[in-house]
Design an enzyme around this catalytic site. Sequence first.
Site, PDB file in Angstrom:
ATOM      1  N   ARG A   1     -98.227  13.112  91.213  1.00 38.12           N
ATOM      2  CA  ARG A   1     -98.933  14.416  91.270  1.00 38.12           C
ATOM      3  C   ARG A   1     -99.857  14.583  90.058  1.00 38.12           C
ATOM      4  O   ARG A   1    -100.910  15.211  90.139  1.00 38.12           O
ATOM      5  CB  ARG A   1     -97.935  15.573  91.294  1.00 38.12           C
ATOM      6  CG  ARG A   1     -96.977  15.541  92.445  1.00 38.12           C
ATOM      7  CD  ARG A   1     -97.699  15.611  93.791  1.00 38.12           C
ATOM      8  NE  ARG A   1     -96.780  15.793  94.885  1.00 38.12           N
ATOM      9  CZ  ARG A   1     -96.089  14.834  95.490  1.00 38.12           C
ATOM     10  NH1 ARG A   1     -96.214  13.577  95.088  1.00 38.12           N
ATOM     11  NH2 ARG A   1     -95.291  15.100  96.498  1.00 38.12           N
TER      12      ARG A   1
ATOM     13  N   ALA B   1     -88.415  24.598  67.390  1.00 32.87           N
ATOM     14  CA  ALA B   1     -88.794  25.122  68.701  1.00 32.87           C
ATOM     15  C   ALA B   1     -90.096  24.477  69.200  1.00 32.87           C
ATOM     16  O   ALA B   1     -90.165  23.943  70.313  1.00 32.87           O
ATOM     17  CB  ALA B   1     -88.949  26.628  68.610  1.00 32.87           C
TER      18      ALA B   1
ATOM     19  N   ASP C   1     -87.664  15.145  61.594  1.00 34.91           N
ATOM     20  CA  ASP C   1     -86.999  16.389  61.177  1.00 34.91           C
ATOM     21  C   ASP C   1     -85.662  16.043  60.531  1.00 34.91           C
ATOM     22  O   ASP C   1     -84.963  15.154  61.015  1.00 34.91           O
ATOM     23  CB  ASP C   1     -86.780  17.339  62.376  1.00 34.91           C
ATOM     24  CG  ASP C   1     -86.666  18.794  61.947  1.00 34.91           C
ATOM     25  OD1 ASP C   1     -85.875  19.093  61.030  1.00 34.91           O
ATOM     26  OD2 ASP C   1     -87.380  19.636  62.516  1.00 34.91           O
TER      27      ASP C   1
ATOM     28  N   ARG D   1     -85.146  30.163  71.512  1.00 40.60           N
ATOM     29  CA  ARG D   1     -86.560  29.778  71.607  1.00 40.60           C
ATOM     30  C   ARG D   1     -86.749  28.275  71.765  1.00 40.60           C
ATOM     31  O   ARG D   1     -87.866  27.783  71.701  1.00 40.60           O
ATOM     32  CB  ARG D   1     -87.319  30.266  70.363  1.00 40.60           C
ATOM     33  CG  ARG D   1     -86.846  29.636  69.058  1.00 40.60           C
ATOM     34  CD  ARG D   1     -87.573  30.217  67.864  1.00 40.60           C
ATOM     35  NE  ARG D   1     -87.252  29.518  66.640  1.00 40.60           N
ATOM     36  CZ  ARG D   1     -86.133  29.676  65.929  1.00 40.60           C
ATOM     37  NH1 ARG D   1     -85.200  30.512  66.351  1.00 40.60           N
ATOM     38  NH2 ARG D   1     -85.935  28.997  64.821  1.00 40.60           N
TER      39      ARG D   1
ATOM     40  N   LYS E   1     -81.488  17.619  64.697  1.00 36.69           N
ATOM     41  CA  LYS E   1     -82.511  17.973  65.694  1.00 36.69           C
ATOM     42  C   LYS E   1     -83.268  16.750  66.201  1.00 36.69           C
ATOM     43  O   LYS E   1     -83.517  16.615  67.399  1.00 36.69           O
ATOM     44  CB  LYS E   1     -83.521  18.965  65.085  1.00 36.69           C
ATOM     45  CG  LYS E   1     -82.955  20.349  64.895  1.00 36.69           C
ATOM     46  CD  LYS E   1     -84.002  21.282  64.295  1.00 36.69           C
ATOM     47  CE  LYS E   1     -83.434  22.684  64.175  1.00 36.69           C
ATOM     48  NZ  LYS E   1     -84.366  23.603  63.490  1.00 36.69           N
TER      49      LYS E   1
ATOM     50  N   ASN F   1     -94.250  25.904  57.624  1.00 38.87           N
ATOM     51  CA  ASN F   1     -94.455  26.180  56.212  1.00 38.87           C
ATOM     52  C   ASN F   1     -95.841  25.676  55.799  1.00 38.87           C
ATOM     53  O   ASN F   1     -96.226  24.549  56.126  1.00 38.87           O
ATOM     54  CB  ASN F   1     -93.344  25.449  55.428  1.00 38.87           C
ATOM     55  CG  ASN F   1     -93.518  25.555  53.955  1.00 38.87           C
ATOM     56  OD1 ASN F   1     -94.422  24.954  53.385  1.00 38.87           O
ATOM     57  ND2 ASN F   1     -92.671  26.331  53.318  1.00 38.87           N
TER      58      ASN F   1
ATOM     59  N   CYS G   1    -111.096  20.904  58.947  1.00 34.29           N
ATOM     60  CA  CYS G   1    -109.671  20.577  58.829  1.00 34.29           C
ATOM     61  C   CYS G   1    -108.923  21.855  58.435  1.00 34.29           C
ATOM     62  O   CYS G   1    -109.534  22.898  58.219  1.00 34.29           O
ATOM     63  CB  CYS G   1    -109.460  19.445  57.823  1.00 34.29           C
ATOM     64  SG  CYS G   1    -109.504  19.933  56.093  1.00 34.29           S
TER      65      CYS G   1
ATOM     66  N   CYS H   1     -89.024  33.214  50.828  1.00 30.91           N
ATOM     67  CA  CYS H   1     -88.127  32.713  51.861  1.00 30.91           C
ATOM     68  C   CYS H   1     -87.850  33.776  52.911  1.00 30.91           C
ATOM     69  O   CYS H   1     -86.770  34.339  52.964  1.00 30.91           O
ATOM     70  CB  CYS H   1     -86.827  32.247  51.224  1.00 30.91           C
ATOM     71  SG  CYS H   1     -87.103  30.942  50.039  1.00 30.91           S
TER      72      CYS H   1
ATOM     73  N   CYS I   1    -114.112  22.285  50.697  1.00 32.53           N
ATOM     74  CA  CYS I   1    -112.754  21.937  51.127  1.00 32.53           C
ATOM     75  C   CYS I   1    -112.205  20.825  50.233  1.00 32.53           C
ATOM     76  O   CYS I   1    -112.844  19.785  50.044  1.00 32.53           O
ATOM     77  CB  CYS I   1    -112.751  21.478  52.586  1.00 32.53           C
ATOM     78  SG  CYS I   1    -111.155  20.819  53.100  1.00 32.53           S
TER      79      CYS I   1
HETATM   80 ZN   LIG Z   1    -111.603  20.382  55.329  1.00 25.09          ZN
END
Ligand SMILES: [Zn+2]
Length: 287
Positions: free
Chosen positions: A6, A31, A52, A63, A76, A121, A161, A176, A230
């Site tokens: 499919r 999640a 992880d 979630r 995980k 983070n 970026c 935190c 940047c």
């Molecule tokens: Zn950049």
Amino acid sequence: MERYSRQLLVLGLELQQKLKELKVTVVGCGALGSTLVELLTRIGVGYIKVIDADIVEISNLHRTLLFTEKDVGKPKALVCKERAKEINNEVEIEAITDIIDETNVEELVKDSHYVFDALDNLYFRLLLNDACVKHSIPLIYGGVMGEYSSVKLVLPYKNACLSCFLNYEGEEENVCETIGTLDTIVTTTASLQVQLMLNHLRGEEDNNLYYFDFRNMRFDKIKIERNEKCQACSLHEFRFLNSKEKKPACGIVKVEKEGPNNGFHIEKNKDGIIICYGDKCFKKVSR
Ligand SMILES: [Zn+2]
């Protein structure tokens, strides 16, 4: 090919073949990361690396579609791998029980065709951006907060970026606090990240940041130009790779630990828990 019959009607044989030859890395298997792993596994990406160091907790389940009550207390990344193998055994999955830092991130991402950002983070997100920009690897950003989210395909040196438009102000960024969200927001965001990859494989160079306000059903497409100041893609300073910024003190941090190397184990202490994989240990500071 019956599995994809499919899907082939939509993507075609050539793109399906490209997916089979693809190597991707998913950084974070919470999640967002676990949903990305499931989607990428089902569509038939050939090789998926998932990174992880955390373990599944009961508070993740509302979630996280891939995890069940039986997984609580397990790593995980390993649960993601096991579940993905059950879904599609043709896909090669590598689980890395570690966190990215300036010493390992380049090695971890450098052979990837795409890297998916499933982090929560800003410090680690900008570290990952530095590594992907330095090695010219497409990075697919996904950020979730409450009922808002955003996604962007970063094509290093071709479009903006993350460091072009996300400002890191130092330690105060690392308060935190716990940010809640819903499974609806997470699954939609992961789907959009995978769709950005599919569209790029079909030759589309998407330069937009997509911003979603799910509560008010507002979806914005924002054109972001590269920033000539940047610190990653213009000045090549790579401040996060070069340890110029202070690391966050919450979430999961690497710790040195004395004592026997006795495989995977968890120890509780007054600040939270210590998670060890052999002689590599991490402290999980309660948020
Ligand atoms: Zn950049």
